[in-house]
Design an enzyme around this catalytic site. Structure first.
Site, PDB file in Angstrom:
ATOM      1  CG  ASN A  82      -3.207 -23.028  39.703  1.00  0.00           C
ATOM      2  OD1 ASN A  82      -4.431 -22.897  39.747  1.00  0.00           O
ATOM      3  ND2 ASN A  82      -2.381 -22.130  40.219  1.00  0.00           N
TER       4      ASN A  82
ATOM      5  NE  ARG B 236     -10.885 -15.918  37.310  1.00  0.00           N
ATOM      6  CZ  ARG B 236     -10.552 -16.060  38.568  1.00  0.00           C
ATOM      7  NH1 ARG B 236     -11.250 -15.478  39.532  1.00  0.00           N
ATOM      8  NH2 ARG B 236      -9.521 -16.798  38.930  1.00  0.00           N
ATOM      9  N   GLY B 237     -12.456 -19.263  37.543  1.00  0.00           N
ATOM     10  CA  GLY B 237     -11.990 -19.925  38.755  1.00  0.00           C
ATOM     11  C   GLY B 237     -12.790 -21.214  38.948  1.00  0.00           C
ATOM     12  CB  ALA B 238     -11.674 -24.584  40.011  1.00  0.00           C
TER      13      ALA B 238
ATOM     14  CG  ASP C 260      -7.857 -24.016  37.132  1.00  0.00           C
ATOM     15  OD1 ASP C 260      -8.797 -23.230  37.154  1.00  0.00           O
ATOM     16  OD2 ASP C 260      -6.671 -23.663  37.344  1.00  0.00           O
TER      17      ASP C 260
HETATM   18  O1  MRU Z   1      -8.617 -18.914  33.785  1.00  0.00           O
HETATM   19  P1  MRU Z   1      -9.169 -18.798  35.161  1.00  0.00           P
HETATM   20  O2  MRU Z   1      -9.095 -17.440  35.740  1.00  0.00           O
HETATM   21  O3  MRU Z   1     -10.530 -19.431  35.295  1.00  0.00           O
HETATM   22  O4  MRU Z   1      -8.160 -19.712  35.944  1.00  0.00           O
HETATM   23  C1  MRU Z   1      -8.462 -20.246  37.127  1.00  0.00           C
HETATM   24  C2  MRU Z   1      -7.625 -19.652  38.140  1.00  0.00           C
HETATM   25  O5  MRU Z   1      -7.940 -18.592  38.593  1.00  0.00           O
HETATM   26  C3  MRU Z   1      -6.447 -20.313  38.615  1.00  0.00           C
HETATM   27  O6  MRU Z   1      -5.882 -21.258  37.847  1.00  0.00           O
HETATM   28  C4  MRU Z   1      -6.641 -20.640  40.064  1.00  0.00           C
HETATM   29  O7  MRU Z   1      -5.421 -20.587  40.641  1.00  0.00           O
HETATM   30  C5  MRU Z   1      -7.277 -21.966  40.302  1.00  0.00           C
HETATM   31  S1  MRU Z   1      -8.987 -21.901  40.259  1.00  0.00           S
HETATM   32  C6  MRU Z   1      -9.344 -21.837  41.917  1.00  0.00           C
END
Ligand code: MRU
Length: 369
Positions: free
Chosen positions: A259, A54-56, A249
């Site tokens: 975000n 997960r995470g962008a 994101d």
């Molecule tokens: O739902 P997720 O864990 O994929 O969400 C993404 C994130 O971890 C956050 O929104 C983060 O701050 C930005 S992604 C680098």
């Protein structure tokens, strides 16, 4: 970054078998460090949808490798191009908010379309997946270099006392291929000997802060404290937060920031207390077509069980417990949008700009319409 003294990225190709992608399965952290082997497009779609990754940035890199697996499968399928197009559609549907997903898939589709034979398509898809991952790590490293200057200035003003940075969710190296976005300046500051302390928002319902950010910072030896989600405003009022850095994101080319849910409230509190609020992002997280974040960014709604239940570690295994009355409905909005007026600046791989169209397109002029 290092885990137990060994360098890891979050996703990589199996050195012994190039048809296998390996990734850190984040569902088990911080209690177990599990590496998953992904062999098919379908398995990669599941890994993204169910948040093994997960995470962008990491979602983008995983989608890039997913398209490589699709090219491998397509080479053995009767209609190669149709197979690749269908795989792209399947992968794009896995998660709606992070723009890196569509960005990586479209980049792969454009490159694969230039190749002629199925074998060439596989080779191009592999090279593109590797390039997306390498760029992600490199861009995050540059974000660290630029963000370090902000922390250094505050440290100077504080006469060497620790700089307190608040962050929300996990925009650390686990959310990218390496380094992270929001954490990159923190790691850079720590590594260059600046005293830095991080307030880690727990980030319910999936607790990416208390599970993932805390684990990362711990592994790297960065002083930090986990706080319940509603604590940040209180700490800012007391003068205990020098700087907020979060990830994103999806950020519009006009500077509106999507975000993890709860970010907007931190931005409001920061504004009220004159605490600088920065967003760290590689250019792959800009949406160059979207103007109005509140109206246009799709906000993922996930299962209510993530709110009604919580999990933890007991007797050597992961256990899940209900935390709400059985009859109470729960809602689970994954993200919110922080309007540009609340954002002090954006830390990108090219430098720091303001959260407005003129400044963003000044930093990335090739994206201007
Ligand atoms: O739902 P997720 O864990 O994929 O969400 C993404 C994130 O971890 C956050 O929104 C983060 O701050 C930005 S992604 C680098």
């Amino acid at each position: 970054m290092n885990v137990g003294g060994q360098h890891f990225r979050t996703i990589w190709l199996n050195a012994a078998d190039e048809r296998v992608v390996q990734l850190i399965d984040q569902r088990w952290l911080p209690h177990r460090f599990v590496v998953e082997e992904v062999r098919t497009t379908e398995e990669m779609a599941t890994a993204i949808r169910d948040m093994h990754v997960r995470g962008a940035g990491l979602i983008g890199a995983a989608a890039g490798y997913g398209m490589y697996l699709a090219a491998l499968e397509a080479a053995a399928a009767p209609a190669c191009d149709e197979y690749i197009a269908a795989a792209a559609r399947r992968l794009k549907m896995t998660r709606p908010t992070a723009v890196n997903l569509a960005w990586a898939i479209d980049r792969q589709l454009a490159r694969i379309a230039e190749a002629q034979t199925p074998e060439e398509k596989v080779a191009v898809a592999l090279a593109t997946a590797e390039a997306i991952a390498a760029e992600d790590a490199e861009h995050c490293r540059s974000i660290g270099r630029h963000g370090l200057n902000l922390i250094r200035d505050i440290a100077r003003r504080k006469g060497g006392k620790p700089v307190n940075v608040l962050t929300h969710c996990n925009a650390g190296w686990l959310a990218f291929v390496d380094h992270g976005s929001a954490t990159a300046p923190i790691y850079a500051a720590h590594d260059s000997g600046l005293p830095v302390h991080v307030w880690v928002d727990e980030t319910r319902p999936r607790s990416q802060g208390s599970k993932l950010t805390a684990w990362e910072l711990n592994e790297h030896g960065v002083p930090h404290t986990v706080i319940a989600d509603n604590t940040g405003g209180h700490l800012m009022q007391r003068g205990d937060v020098d700087l907020v850095i979060v990830g994103t994101d999806r950020t519009t080319y006009t500077g509106d920031v999507a975000n993890k849910i709860g970010t907007y409230l931190k931005a409001l509190a920061a504004k009220d207390n004159n605490v600088p609020f920065y967003v760290a992002l590689p250019s792959s997280s800009f949406d160059w077509k979207m103007r109005d974040g509140l109206a246009e960014i799709p906000i993922e709604e996930r299962g209510s069980d993530e709110v009604s239940h919580a999990d933890g570690w007991a007797d050597g295994r992961q256990v899940e417990v209900r935390v709400t009355p059985a009859g109470s409905p729960a809602a689970n909005y994954g993200f919110d949008v922080t309007p540009r007026r609340l954002v002090t600046g954006l830390i990108t791989e090219r430098g720091i700009c303001e959260a407005n169209e003129q400044s963003i397109l000044g930093m990335f002029p090739e994206q201007a319409p």
